[in-house]
Motif scaffolding. Sequence first.
Motif, mmCIF file in Angstrom:
data_model
loop_
_atom_site.group_PDB
_atom_site.id
_atom_site.type_symbol
_atom_site.label_atom_id
_atom_site.label_comp_id
_atom_site.label_asym_id
_atom_site.label_seq_id
_atom_site.Cartn_x
_atom_site.Cartn_y
_atom_site.Cartn_z
ATOM 1 N N UNK A 65 18.178 1.821 19.100
ATOM 2 C CA UNK A 65 19.397 1.860 18.299
ATOM 3 C C UNK A 65 20.525 2.439 19.158
ATOM 4 N N UNK A 66 21.680 1.803 19.102
ATOM 5 C CA UNK A 66 22.788 2.194 19.952
ATOM 6 C C UNK A 66 23.525 3.395 19.370
ATOM 7 N N UNK A 67 23.765 4.379 20.222
ATOM 8 C CA UNK A 67 24.611 5.525 19.873
ATOM 9 C C UNK A 67 25.767 5.542 20.862
ATOM 10 N N UNK A 68 26.975 5.483 20.341
ATOM 11 C CA UNK A 68 28.169 5.512 21.177
ATOM 12 C C UNK A 68 29.060 6.670 20.742
ATOM 13 N N UNK A 126 5.212 9.012 7.784
ATOM 14 C CA UNK A 126 5.088 8.469 9.150
ATOM 15 C C UNK A 126 6.459 8.236 9.771
ATOM 16 N N UNK A 127 7.327 9.198 9.606
ATOM 17 C CA UNK A 127 8.716 9.065 10.039
ATOM 18 C C UNK A 127 9.121 10.270 10.883
ATOM 19 N N UNK A 128 9.883 9.981 11.938
ATOM 20 C CA UNK A 128 10.447 11.033 12.773
ATOM 21 C C UNK A 128 11.963 10.912 12.747
ATOM 22 N N UNK A 129 12.630 12.050 12.812
ATOM 23 C CA UNK A 129 14.084 12.096 12.729
ATOM 24 C C UNK A 129 14.649 12.802 13.962
ATOM 25 N N UNK A 169 21.239 3.811 24.396
ATOM 26 C CA UNK A 169 20.331 3.231 23.404
ATOM 27 C C UNK A 169 19.187 4.225 23.228
ATOM 28 N N UNK A 170 18.933 4.591 21.998
ATOM 29 C CA UNK A 170 17.899 5.566 21.679
ATOM 30 C C UNK A 170 16.655 4.840 21.173
ATOM 31 N N UNK A 171 15.527 5.167 21.786
ATOM 32 C CA UNK A 171 14.258 4.523 21.461
ATOM 33 C C UNK A 171 13.285 5.535 20.875
ATOM 34 N N UNK A 172 12.570 5.101 19.881
ATOM 35 C CA UNK A 172 11.514 5.901 19.277
ATOM 36 C C UNK A 172 10.188 5.564 19.946
ATOM 37 N N UNK A 173 9.353 6.562 20.111
ATOM 38 C CA UNK A 173 8.014 6.370 20.682
ATOM 39 C C UNK A 173 6.994 7.123 19.846
ATOM 40 N N UNK A 174 5.818 6.537 19.738
ATOM 41 C CA UNK A 174 4.700 7.211 19.086
ATOM 42 C C UNK A 174 3.455 6.983 19.921
ATOM 43 N N UNK A 234 16.714 3.550 12.910
ATOM 44 C CA UNK A 234 17.968 3.336 12.199
ATOM 45 C C UNK A 234 18.832 4.570 12.362
ATOM 46 N N UNK A 235 20.120 4.410 12.064
ATOM 47 C CA UNK A 235 21.020 5.555 12.064
ATOM 48 C C UNK A 235 21.987 5.639 13.221
ATOM 49 N N UNK A 236 21.888 4.723 14.168
ATOM 50 C CA UNK A 236 22.829 4.755 15.273
ATOM 51 C C UNK A 236 24.213 4.328 14.836
ATOM 52 N N UNK A 237 25.164 4.447 15.760
ATOM 53 C CA UNK A 237 26.520 4.031 15.442
ATOM 54 C C UNK A 237 27.528 4.621 16.395
ATOM 55 N N UNK A 238 28.781 4.527 15.989
ATOM 56 C CA UNK A 238 29.893 5.033 16.786
ATOM 57 C C UNK A 238 30.413 6.313 16.152
ATOM 58 N N UNK A 239 30.587 7.344 16.964
ATOM 59 C CA UNK A 239 31.055 8.631 16.461
ATOM 60 C C UNK A 239 31.961 9.262 17.510
ATOM 61 N N UNK A 240 32.896 10.077 17.061
ATOM 62 C CA UNK A 240 33.765 10.777 17.996
ATOM 63 C C UNK A 240 33.042 11.991 18.580
ATOM 64 N N UNK A 241 33.475 12.395 19.746
ATOM 65 C CA UNK A 241 32.914 13.587 20.373
ATOM 66 C C UNK A 241 33.030 14.775 19.418
ATOM 67 N N UNK A 242 31.949 15.555 19.360
ATOM 68 C CA UNK A 242 31.898 16.685 18.436
ATOM 69 C C UNK A 242 31.281 16.344 17.098
#
Length: 120
Positions: A114-117, A78-81, A94-99, A7-15
Amino acid sequence: QVQLVESGGGLVQAGGSLRLSCAASGSFLVFKLNVMGWYRQAPGKQRELVATLTRGGTTNYADSVKGRFTISRDNAKNTVYLQMNVLKPEDTAVYYCNANSGVSSDFGSWGQGTQVTVSS
């Protein structure tokens, strides 16, 4: 079996900044989470490592994100950030988590992504 939910992806401006989270659930032995990390895949490109963190605290970062991204984990949850600062358009993916267990033959479990743009 380990289930990973990002979770936590989304659209953000550069910087700008974003923080991704990945929680592991299911019935599994704790060693399955020895190494937790983040990978990303941009359109038309192969999936690449972003950062990993072992249970013991050893980190590994891609050169392209060093100094901007920080990986951390809460073993009790059991969480990574992944804290991502000074985001650039080239971080769009697209950001993927791996364990995984840390054994070289163990590819581990993957989240759904989760998509990060990052807009310029």
